[in-house]
Each structure stands twice: as C-alpha cells, then as structure tokens.
Design a protein around this motif. Sequence first.
Motif: not given
Lengths: 515, 106
Positions: A20-21, A23-24, B23, B25
């Motif tokens: 997720a990090a 993806k940032k 964090m 989406e």
Amino acid sequence: MSQQISIFTLASFNQQNFNAALKKEWKDANITSVEYEQMFPYLLNLNPNSEKKDICICWISLRDVFQAMAMKLDLAELVLKLKDSFKHAIIILPTIDSPSFNMFQGQELRNLLYKINLTLAEKSIGTNVAVLDPTSWLVKHGANAISSQLWYLSKTPLHKNVFISAADACKSTINAFTGRSKKVLIVDLDDTLWGGIVGDDGIENLKIGGHDGIGEAFADFQMWIQRIKSWGVVLCICSKNDESIALEVFDKHSGMILKKSDFIKWKINWDDKAKNIAELVKELNVGMDSVVFLDDNPAERARVRNALPGILVPDMPDDKMEYPAFIRSLNCFNSTHISEEDQKRSELYKDEQTRSDARVSFVSVDEWIKSLNIELNFEELNDLNLNRAEQLLNKTNQMNLRTRRLSKEELKNWSSQKDHWSYVVSVKDIFGDSGITGLLGFHITAEGNIFLDDFLMSCRVMGRKIEDQMLNFVIEKSKYFGSVKIVGEYLPTEKNKPVKDFFKEKKDIIFNSTF
Amino acid sequence: MKTISTEEIYEIVYTAIDDFNEMQEEDEKLEKKPATVLFSRPGYTEKGVLDSMGIVNLLISVDEALDNDERTVDISFDVNHILEKKESILQNIGTLVDHIYSLSQK
C-alpha cells in the motif's frame, strides 16, 4: 521500463501494508507479491532470466536468517540469485536490521547479520541491485517502528509509517537508477546557510561554526552540502541580499565550510526568487525537475513552489539544529555510482561559463565553435569506460534518441555481440576537458544497414555541435562497413525534444519513426 | 480519568480514520459517519470496505489516537478482544464508538 511499472515484492512477512505504501509512490503500478511464507520455496526454485518485472524488492528479516540457518542455506547467496532471474529489473534489498535485544549479547548472531549484509552490499556494486539500510526508517519512527501487536495480529512486523519511509527510499533509488535524481541544489543564505541576517547583524555576528550550538549546526549543514556537491550535484545561490555584502561572508568568515568557488552561479539581489531561479535553471540548461531549492522562509518556499512547477522545495525544520539531520534525510540526490565526471561536475560547469563568456565576443556561433579547438575522441566500450557509459545511458534525458536504459552487464553483453558496437565520446577544448559526455551504439541489420541503438550526449556539452561530429562518425563508419543506409528511431519522451530538433533536419539518416 | 462524551470519542475516532485513510486507495477510504459499515458480514446485505488487514490497521490507528489523547489515554483498548468480538463491536463506526465509550466508563 514499460508504461505501467510492474513491482514484485518478496518477504516472509505480510506485505500488504508495504505494498500500500509503494502504491502511494507508484499510483499506476502493478504490484504483486509472493504468497505468505512462500519466500524460501520461491527463491529456491528461481531460474535464470525467468522473471519479467521492472522492480523487485526483497525484504529479508531476522526470521529468515533463522530459517536459512535451520535449512543450512547461505541466505545472501540465495537472495542474490534474484540478480540472474530479474535480469532486466532493478532489485532493491533492504538489509537486515540488527535488533538490540539482550538475547543477542553473544556476538555470533550479530556477526552473521553483519556478514550477510556485507555480502549483499559488496556483491551489488556495479549491478542492477541496490542495497538499502533500513536503520533510518526505523529510527525516524522511534518506539512505534516495530510493532509486536501488528506482528501477532497480522504478521506485519513494522508500523505503516516505516513502510512509507521505505517506499520513499525505494522510489528515490529507482530515480537514481533511471537518471531522475536531482542535479542542482540552490540555497538561500540568511538563516539557511548561516545563522543570522548578514545585512542587519554584520558578518562578525553570524553563527557559523565556533563554540556555539547553532553555529556548529550550520557548519555541519554546510559540510553536508559540500558532500552532496562531491556526488556531482551543482550548487547555486538564490538570496535576497546585497551581492557584495553577502559574498563577503565567504571571504571573511572563518567558520564558513563552503567557499564561493563551491557555487557555480548565484543570483543575489532583491528580485523575485522564482524569477531568479528560473533564470539560473535556464542558464544551466537543466529541467526544473532536476532542481532542489532550500530556503528557511515558508513564504518564499510557497512562492517558488507555486511559480515553478516541478522544482522540489522541501520544508525546512524551524529548529536550526535540525538542519544537518534534515539535509541527511533528503534522498533525492541518490546516485548508483559516483564517477570522476560527477566529482568534477562543478568545474566542468565553470569551464562552460568561461566558454559562454568567450562566445559573446564572437559574431557567429560557428566562429566561436571554431575558436574552441574542440577535440573529440571516440573509444570503443571497454572495462575502463563502462561505468561512465552506463551512467550516461541511464541518466541522459534530453539529447537521447531512444532513451534505452541498460545495466552495465547488459550494455557490455549487448556490445559484445557480433556486429554490435558501442563508442564513448570524450570532449575537450581550450577551456577544459569535459571527459566522456557522449555514447553511440549501433548494429548492422540483416539488410546491411546501420541501426542507431543509442545516440546520446550530456546536456553539458550541447550547443557546441558535438552531435554533428558524432553523427559524422557514424556516417564514416557506415562507409567503412559498406552499409546501405543509416536507420534511426526516435522514441519520444517528455524530455528528449532537443534530439528530435537535431535529427529532424538530417538527410543522411532514415527514420523508422515520424517526428 | 476525565469523563468523555461520545461526541468527543467520535472526534478521536475520526482522527484515527484520517490517519488510516492515508494508506487506503480512493475507493477503500472509510467515510467518517456513525453508520459506516466496516466489513462485509455473511448474511448481511450491507457491504464494508475493510478486509482483515484493514480492520487491524484501523484498530491500531484508533489505539494510537486514544493513546495520544489525554482524555482517553487510560482507556484499555484491547485490539485482540475487539477482533474476537468483531461481529458486534465492529458492525459500524457507531458500535465501535459505543464500545470505547463503555470502556471509558469502567
């Protein structure tokens, strides 16, 4: 790299938060991971050249060391298999952090961790592997960095903020590999490079070095800026001041670490800083996204950020003693390899300034170029020039026909194939030696034509018609090889319009692509 | 311990949701309202956006937010217990706030 970046993460912990990090940082990336607890089977079954991803991140931890010991495996060697399997990827390996538990008072395990980390670090030099030290990510988040609660509830060993720091470091590593690291650092003076305001306080009252906490912090800050310069980053000044008064500090204050000669250009006046920076950037012939500006004043930072999209203007801490830690934490200047050319980049820019000054006295550009007595040397790719060739290949953006990115090994392999040639181009003139600043790569096609695989040149030597001489070299080669045609292919990027403008008018070369 | 109202607990939980959402989406961000369903439960038509990792992350963020607020620093927020009772405590944001309020009264 392909349009949608593919990232593969590999760890024996739950990687959901790390992904997720990531993806940032890479919003459109396709991120996949090895299944939970499947890292070892995956590594053991890897085959050479089998994986097609852009980035592979393998994060090993202490648990993996124990497991490898139990399985009698050499963990470092096992992980380094990734190099052969992900041949076309950039591989990132965070090293194993060394825990501070009492159970490790015996040195044996700690020494083993050091050995694994050292092996990874040594064997990654000059390859497509970057080894990252996670210590700073852990220290930054203090007591919350390692979370037992997260571990036992979700098999995630670290707080999400640690993963955010790690993802940021991964991004800057990829930037270093792909030539997107920052190249220019522009600094303000008062309360940025030294403590106090020279115009109001006087040189004698400025805080730089000496027996003063703030002064020592500014001296350390300057020392770090000097280090950044040694990595090939060009330093400039943009400050609202009277130029003569401000520059006197460099000559007269004994605490100054940075000298006037460390800076290649400055704009010290009362004009708008955004305007001054825009002029500096234009004179340096670099993109705004290559530039970092440091200023203690939030209003000036906001003005520059708003006026100049692309420039990086980080917020500086209010506490001046935090300046050294702040600049150490900036990872936008990362470099995979510091070449001789990097180390003397400031001198090369100064030579360029002397050249430009000389140009003013000539009526025509051709007359000026002739006066420079430019000498070009073409040398076939070899082990001695390979480092610089790889660096140019992966960093050059503007004067780059196809923006092909290859690792050293890939470049070497490519040019050692039958009918494939790579030449590095060195440039010198009456004002100085610019070193290796160009690269040519071409091969003979089945039809007997010369195909231009690489035609690239550092922006530092643009404007001296070096590119014409490089093309003439290829034309001569084509005659020598009896080639029918020279074929080129322009692959457009956001930045390589200069190479398009150059080739557009050339009749000696046939383009597969349209401009 | 200072007394705390449910409104004040909502404020703290919403701070935690802001932290949590950083964090997430876009389509997985939690809406800051009492009726927001947290996860999909078998047999219920209402859908929630959180998977098991998301639930843990949210509870860790709430735990940190409670620790960081002097009004709630003494509340014993047992993440493991909440996960065991998630069908009731984590039906939605309102039930989570009710649980925290009940802890504050002990």
